[in-house]
Design an enzyme around this catalytic site. Structure first.
Site: not given
Length: 291
Positions: A105, A240, A266-268
């Site tokens: 990120d 994500d 997902g994102h994490f």
């Protein structure tokens, strides 16, 4: 898992306290872990012990995040260029002449700015939902951010503020996870509590408002990949919607030998796949880093 204990330390860079986690042998190859929004080095709590058997692992909190200093937006230039400059001075203070990067990120444009400035210092890159290509930007997730960048006013700021609310942060942690109940609520409540501190509204709006400067650097990042052929491993949460899988696949355009793995996360991704990420990293780094 490593028996090396994690040390929790601080140093002062440009007059501001920087908190960091460190583990592993002092003479081992260095891994610099750079977190994203809205997190901190806390996101690496499961990963660091899995890598410290072979590497010196260091994970700082960016200024304004985690346990590092969070001066007001009037006192500090909250831009990605400034966060990268602080990170570079941090590495110099710790005597980190050469290191591999783990970028996620916000950590991606910060780390890649370091690579542009001092390419000879970067031994390898692991990107976990750390983007460098326009096709990696999920259209729906980024729409409110781009609206705010284009025309910052209270109306466009309101949807952006929601991103750092408890519900907005929980969404970033659980969306795209096949089993969201495997994600510890401690993670998103930890971030939400820190994001609720006084001054964070101005800090985070300043950084979001500056995000366009990162996209402007994408061609330079891509030229760095082509010219350096830096070893790169993309370990991506394939579900994500913030940084979509196309961003991971795009690395092969400039780095044909890049390793790309889309995980069912997902994102994490570290919240549910830290063991798998560590195993992929261990093999990749063993092939590309000399002890």
């Amino acid at each position: 898992m490593s028996t090396h204990q994690v040390h929790y330390r601080t140093t002062v860079v440009r007059g501001h306290e920087v908190f960091y986690r460190e583990a592993g042998p002092a003479d081992a190859p260095v891994l610099l872990l750079l977190h994203g929004f809205p997190s901190s080095s806390h996101m690496f709590r499961e990963l660091i012990p899995r890598l410290a058997h072979r590497y010196r692992v260091i994970a700082p909190d960016h200024i304004g995040f985690g346990r590092s200093a969070a001066p007001s937006a009037a006192e500090f230039d909250y831009s990605f260029a400034e966060l990268a400059a602080v990170t570079e001075e941090f590495t110099e203070q710790l005597g980190l002449d050469r290191f591999a990067l783990y970028i996620q990120d916000y950590g991606a444009p910060i780390g890649l700015r370091l690579a542009l400035a001092r390419p000879e210092r970067i031994t390898a890159i692991v990107t976990q939902n750390g983007n460098a290509y326009e096709e990696g930007l999920g259209k729906e997730a980024w729409a409110p951010v781009f609206a705010y960048i284009a025309d910052p006013h209270p109306g466009t700021a309101a949807p952006v503020r929601e991103i750092r609310s408890l519900e907005g942060i929980k969404w970033q942690y659980t969306h795209g996870e096949p089993e969201p109940d495997l994600v510890s609520p401690d993670a998103y409540h930890h971030d939400a509590a820190l994001m609720a501190r006084e001054g964070q509204d101005e800090i985070q709006l300043a950084l979001i408002g500056d995000y366009g400067s990162n996209i402007e650097l994408y061609p330079a990042f891509q030229e760095y990949f082509r010219s350096s052929q830096v070893p790169l491993l993309a370990v991506w949460g394939g579900h994500d919607e913030i940084f979509v899988p196309e961003g991971a696949l795009a690395f092969r355009r400039d780095l044909p030998k890049a390793g790309i793995h889309l995980l069912p996360a997902g994102h994490f991704a570290l919240e549910t796949h830290a063991g798998q990420v560590a195993a992929l990293m261990d093999g990749f780094l063993a092939r590309n880093l000399k002890p």
